[in-house]
Enzyme design. Structure first.
Site, PDB file in Angstrom:
ATOM      1  CB  SER A  13      -2.001 -55.151  12.572  1.00  0.00           C
ATOM      2  OG  SER A  13      -2.492 -54.629  13.798  1.00  0.00           O
ATOM      3  N   GLY A  14      -4.154 -58.019  13.292  1.00  0.00           N
ATOM      4  CA  GLY A  14      -4.211 -59.203  14.138  1.00  0.00           C
ATOM      5  C   GLY A  14      -3.671 -60.403  13.375  1.00  0.00           C
ATOM      6  CB  SER A  39      -0.411 -52.351  19.980  1.00  0.00           C
ATOM      7  OG  SER A  39      -0.854 -51.014  20.057  1.00  0.00           O
ATOM      8  N   GLY A  48      -6.868 -67.858  25.400  1.00  0.00           N
ATOM      9  CA  GLY A  48      -7.028 -69.250  25.005  1.00  0.00           C
ATOM     10  C   GLY A  48      -5.924 -69.600  24.032  1.00  0.00           C
ATOM     11  N   GLY A  49      -5.908 -70.828  23.564  1.00  0.00           N
ATOM     12  CA  GLY A  49      -4.838 -71.230  22.663  1.00  0.00           C
ATOM     13  C   GLY A  49      -5.372 -71.555  21.290  1.00  0.00           C
ATOM     14  CG  HIS A 334     -14.949 -63.605  24.499  1.00  0.00           C
ATOM     15  ND1 HIS A 334     -13.762 -63.019  24.897  1.00  0.00           N
ATOM     16  CD2 HIS A 334     -14.625 -64.882  24.123  1.00  0.00           C
ATOM     17  CE1 HIS A 334     -12.778 -63.907  24.780  1.00  0.00           C
ATOM     18  NE2 HIS A 334     -13.275 -65.028  24.291  1.00  0.00           N
ATOM     19  NE  ARG A 369     -14.469 -67.793  19.301  1.00  0.00           N
ATOM     20  CZ  ARG A 369     -13.728 -67.975  20.380  1.00  0.00           C
ATOM     21  NH1 ARG A 369     -13.035 -69.083  20.557  1.00  0.00           N
ATOM     22  NH2 ARG A 369     -13.682 -67.035  21.319  1.00  0.00           N
ATOM     23  CB  SER A 374     -11.348 -67.249  17.804  1.00  0.00           C
ATOM     24  OG  SER A 374     -10.603 -67.169  18.970  1.00  0.00           O
TER      25      SER A 374
HETATM   26  C1  SIN Z   1     -10.547 -68.140  27.339  1.00  0.00           C
HETATM   27  O1  SIN Z   1      -9.346 -68.301  27.482  1.00  0.00           O
HETATM   28  O2  SIN Z   1     -11.359 -68.347  28.227  1.00  0.00           O
HETATM   29  C2  SIN Z   1     -11.050 -67.617  26.016  1.00  0.00           C
HETATM   30  C3  SIN Z   1     -10.582 -68.466  24.919  1.00  0.00           C
HETATM   31  C4  SIN Z   1     -11.414 -68.311  23.689  1.00  0.00           C
HETATM   32  O3  SIN Z   1     -12.173 -67.368  23.578  1.00  0.00           O
HETATM   33  O4  SIN Z   1     -11.352 -69.205  22.851  1.00  0.00           O
END
Ligand code: SIN
Length: 486
Positions: A13-14, A39, A48-49, A334, A369, A374
């Site tokens: 559910s992401g 959740s 991140g965006g 990560h 990446r 992502s």
């Molecule tokens: C971050 O905000 O440092 C991670 C963002 C990401 O993994 O693209």
């Protein structure tokens, strides 16, 4: 008699799963996830965006360049071109779904910059709470979508195969009750495997369960050795640790050692904004030598509540005020660049089985990446896959069927030991003897749980790639980095 149309089963559910489900309309979709309330996805934690070349002077070609550089050119170039060209339309689509991106007073998208990007091209929603904002917007859409039936609190623990193709799943709820769902197609959108490591930025559920199921069914895997470590999580006792977004360094935060000296001085031309793997190895080596590493975010000026609400809240919850004091940091597992091999349409090597988002590997991320690619890939890939499945014919309904089970999970104490083993042997710095010993341990204990079998496959891939590349760093004793044999 006409048979009722079988649903597309989407597991996870992401944002990848929800984008797939929405784009599959009007085909019926069953969206399944482990958490009872939906959740628990890594998407919701993403600080991140979304990277998109929408700024003046920027271009998809420049975004392609940066993505290939970050990925050590191990990427599939056509896949990268597709992603970067799809990015602006992906942002527009998300805005149309209700994602409130941060904008200037004049209404233009605010564009930030992160490590590895040669331009300001990161859009955020709610500052460092972009993932949560996207999840909220898409969940509201899913809740209103008549073609989607959502079910939380279930784990998919087996796949139904017929004539070599996947035609259904078996779910298991918290009470141990099973349900069989026949499907027109099964989509794995189950996320990554950071939770198999002792320290991760991922939620505990990002444990590779979808990848393990696909491997059990004989699906091809790709690039399993490439695991990205983020250099700055809050160093607390514990497993799933709060991330301190790279954007903090973009805004002026500094990396320092225990004596207050610049941690990256003389290490890389980009200093604190050097590629993630470079910084992660530096922090790791300081820790291995008995030292400590810190992020000093006190130089950041401006409105913390607006720009970094997630970081501020998680630090304050642990008695640390990032506006006034330095923060202890550690690298964490990560993001998994590798996964179930899939094409850009999400098709795996097994008919009827699709994979999208972090669980999939279509070559877009290469060996490492690029920041903020992502969520982008998860949404763009989900939309593409959903649109394909909306009109895809189901597999033939004849022939004998059989079940492929993921198998029993490791007991908690063994899982804890496995996480420590991977952290030490398969972390930011790897060497032949430790990889070999860890692989032998996992191979000997493969029958004890599916996580052990998955770890064995990861370690196998790490052993086979004998030279350093991207996030896979080999530093074998007595040999210069990247030049050794196992
Ligand atoms: C971050 O905000 O440092 C991670 C963002 C990401 O993994 O693209």
């Amino acid at each position: 008699m006409k048979r009722a149309r079988l649903p597309i089963v989407v597991i996870g559910s992401g944002v990848a799963g929800m984008a797939t489900a929405l784009a599959a309309a009007p085909a019926p979709v069953r969206l399944l996830c482990r958490a009872a309330d939906g959740s628990g996805s890594a998407s919701a934690l993403a600080q991140g965006g979304i990277a998109a070349a929408v700024g003046a002077g920027d271009s998809p070609a420049a975004h392609v360049h940066d993505t290939l550089e970050a990925g050590s050119r191990h990427n599939d170039a056509a896949a990268v071109r597709w992603l970067c060209e799809a990015a602006p339309a992906t942002v527009d689509w998300l805005a149309a779904q209700g994602a409130a991106f941060d904008r200037t007073d004049a209404g233009a998208l605010q564009l930030g910059r992160e490590g590895g990007h040669g331009a300001h091209r990161i859009v955020h929603a709610g500052g460092d709470a972009t993932g949560a904002a996207l999840v909220r917007a898409l969940r509201a859409k899913v809740a209103r979508a008549e073609h989607v039936q959502w079910r939380g609190g279930v784990d998919v623990d087996a796949l139904l195969l017929r004539a070599g193709g996947v035609v259904g799943v078996r779910t298991r709820d918290a009470q141990g009750r099973h349900e069989v769902i026949e499907a027109a197609a099964v989509v794995l959108a189950t996320g990554g495997l950071g939770a198999l490591y002792a320290h991760t930025s991922n939620p505990p559920g990002a444990d590779g369960a979808g990848l393990a199921l696909a491997l059990a069914a004989g699906a091809q895997a790709r690039d399993l050795e490439f695991v990205q470590f983020h250099p700055t999580a809050l160093a607390l006792d514990g497993h799933s640790l709060p991330l301190l977004t790279e954007a903090l360094r973009g805004a002026g935060a500094r990396l320092i050692d225990g004596e207050g000296r610049a941690l990256m001085a003389g290490r890389h031309p980009l200093g604190d904004l050097a590629p993630r793997d470079v910084v992660a190895r530096r922090v790791w080596s300081v820790q291995q030598a008995g030292g400590s590493a810190w992020l000093d975010a006190t130089p950041i000026e401006g409105d913390w509540q607006r720009r970094f609400p997630t970081v501020l809240a998680s630090c304050l919850a642990h008695g640390l005020d990032p506006r006034r004091e330095r923060l202890p940091i550690t690298p964490v597992a990560h993001f998994h660049m590798g996964g179930v091999a899939a094409d850009l349409d999400g098709q795996t090597s097994i008919p009827g089985l699709c994979a999208v988002g972090e669980v999939a590997c279509n070559g877009v991320h290469g060996a490492n990446r690029l920041a903020s690619n992502s969520l982008l890939e998860a949404v763009a890939g989900g939309r593409r896959l959903g649109a394909r499945l909306a009109t895809a014919a189901p597999l033939p309904a004849s022939g004998g069927h059989h079940w492929i089970e993921r198998g029993a999970a490791l007991p908690p104490e063994n899982l804890h030991a496995l996480r420590e083993l991977l952290w030490q042997a398969a972390g930011p710095v790897r060497e032949a003897a430790a990889l070999r010993d860890a692989w032998r341990l996992c191979a000997a204990a493969a029958a004890t749980g599916w996580q052990m079998r998955l770890a064995k496959e990861l370690l196998r891939a790490m052993r086979l790639r004998r030279r350093s590349l991207g996030a896979h760093w080999r530093e074998d004793r007595g040999c210069p980095a990247g030049s050794q044999a196992t």
